[in-house]
Design an enzyme around this catalytic site. Structure first.
Site, mmCIF file in Angstrom:
data_model
loop_
_atom_site.group_PDB
_atom_site.id
_atom_site.type_symbol
_atom_site.label_atom_id
_atom_site.label_comp_id
_atom_site.label_asym_id
_atom_site.label_seq_id
_atom_site.Cartn_x
_atom_site.Cartn_y
_atom_site.Cartn_z
ATOM 1 N N THR A 22 -50.090 -16.688 36.205
ATOM 2 C CA THR A 22 -50.517 -16.969 37.645
ATOM 3 C C THR A 22 -51.510 -15.813 38.578
ATOM 4 O OG1 THR A 22 -48.676 -15.887 38.581
ATOM 5 C CG2 THR A 22 -48.426 -18.006 37.475
ATOM 6 N N CYS A 23 -51.955 -16.188 39.340
ATOM 7 C CA CYS A 23 -52.518 -15.275 40.233
ATOM 8 C C CYS A 23 -51.790 -14.691 41.430
ATOM 9 C CB CYS A 23 -53.888 -15.407 40.928
ATOM 10 S SG CYS A 23 -53.672 -17.217 41.814
ATOM 11 N N ALA A 24 -50.197 -14.848 40.734
ATOM 12 C CA ALA A 24 -49.663 -14.150 42.009
ATOM 13 C C ALA A 24 -48.631 -13.069 41.296
ATOM 14 C CB ALA A 24 -47.932 -15.366 42.057
#
Length: 105
Positions: free
Chosen positions: A44-46
């Site tokens: 994820t890019c979280a």
């Protein structure tokens, strides 16, 4: 956050919960396609644990046919669980989370 700092004001707790729920569903659906011995990568890019560690923990509890795989990375990128995480303020990049599972034979 590094390239889109305004996101911290656009997302709220309900958005994070909804994204987490979707990610759990996506990960579960992808798992059905992995053959024995195959790997499943979750990325994820979280930065929020609700979208990263908590999704992975829930998946692992519900899918005992998968084991976690420690990813090769420098020590400053490794998490305690063997995943990889980048932080904008430490690595000069966007925030990412990556972990891997392998389907047992």
């Amino acid at each position: 956050l590094r390239r889109n700092p305004e996101i911290r004001w656009r997302l709220n707790a309900a958005d994070i919960a909804e994204l987490s729920s979707k990610q759990i569903s996506i990960l579960g659906n992808a798992a059905a396609m992995v053959r024995p011995g195959g790997r499943l990568i979750y990325s994820t890019c979280a930065l929020e644990p609700e979208e990263d560690e908590m999704v992975v923990e829930k998946f692992a509890k519900e899918h005992d046919e998968f084991g976690k795989v420690k990813l090769a990375a420098s020590n400053d990128l490794q998490t305690e669980t063997g995943a990889i995480r980048t932080w904008p303020h430490q690595h000069g990049t966007d925030g990412f989370f990556v972990t891997a599972f392998e389907r047992r034979a």
